[in-house]
Scaffold this motif. Structure first.
Motif, PDB file in Angstrom:
ATOM      1  N   GLU A  82      43.610 -35.466  15.682  1.00  0.00           N
ATOM      2  CA  GLU A  82      42.450 -34.717  15.193  1.00  0.00           C
ATOM      3  C   GLU A  82      41.147 -35.392  15.606  1.00  0.00           C
ATOM      4  O   GLU A  82      40.202 -34.728  16.031  1.00  0.00           O
ATOM      5  CB  GLU A  82      42.503 -34.558  13.670  1.00  0.00           C
ATOM      6  N   CYS A 112      40.610 -34.994  19.353  1.00  0.00           N
ATOM      7  CA  CYS A 112      40.135 -33.650  19.671  1.00  0.00           C
ATOM      8  C   CYS A 112      38.643 -33.520  19.398  1.00  0.00           C
ATOM      9  O   CYS A 112      37.911 -32.917  20.181  1.00  0.00           O
ATOM     10  CB  CYS A 112      40.915 -32.604  18.879  1.00  0.00           C
ATOM     11  N   ARG A 113      38.189 -34.092  18.310  1.00  0.00           N
ATOM     12  CA  ARG A 113      36.757 -34.030  17.979  1.00  0.00           C
ATOM     13  C   ARG A 113      35.944 -34.795  19.019  1.00  0.00           C
ATOM     14  O   ARG A 113      34.894 -34.326  19.473  1.00  0.00           O
ATOM     15  CB  ARG A 113      36.516 -34.610  16.579  1.00  0.00           C
ATOM     16  N   THR A 167      35.857 -32.770  22.208  1.00  0.00           N
ATOM     17  CA  THR A 167      34.977 -31.608  22.035  1.00  0.00           C
ATOM     18  C   THR A 167      33.518 -32.025  22.211  1.00  0.00           C
ATOM     19  O   THR A 167      32.752 -31.365  22.927  1.00  0.00           O
ATOM     20  CB  THR A 167      35.183 -30.970  20.649  1.00  0.00           C
TER      21      THR A 167
END
Length: 110
Positions: free
Chosen positions: A84, A87-88, A91
């Protein structure tokens, strides 16, 4: 590692080879190219980082851009970062890259 070209997902897609957002890679091929599992790619979809297009039969198709993002997440996960969080990070890196690209285009127009 940046994935190499593969044949198009549709027979008439030959004109899409230069489009980094064209969904040319099946899930199996993408996982093989990244040296990861299909479950890892599914987890990126579930985390909202990558939303692959679907073939008429419902199979996931990935673009070169999505595979570059997945490669970066895998690097971070291999270094101990939670999926998680990775992914942040990816991004934000992708948003920064896009903003820098747009800024350069605007400067070139002046």
């Amino acid at each position: 590692m940046i994935p190499d070209q593969e044949g198009p997902a549709t027979p008439n897609g030959a004109d899409k080879f230069d489009d980094e957002h064209y969904p040319a890679y099946t899930m199996g091929r993408a996982a093989d190219m990244l040296g990861t599992s299909q479950n890892f790619l599914r987890s990126l979809d579930e985390a909202g980082l990558i939303t692959p297009q679907r073939s008429p039969g419902g199979h996931r198709r990935y673009s070169r851009h999505q595979l570059r993002l997945a490669t970066r997440v895998r690097e971070l996960v291999d270094q101990g970062t939670a999926v998680e969080a990775a992914c942040r990070i990816v991004t934000l890196e992708d948003q920064l890259h896009e903003a820098q690209r747009l800024n350069a285009e605007l400067r070139a127009e002046d």
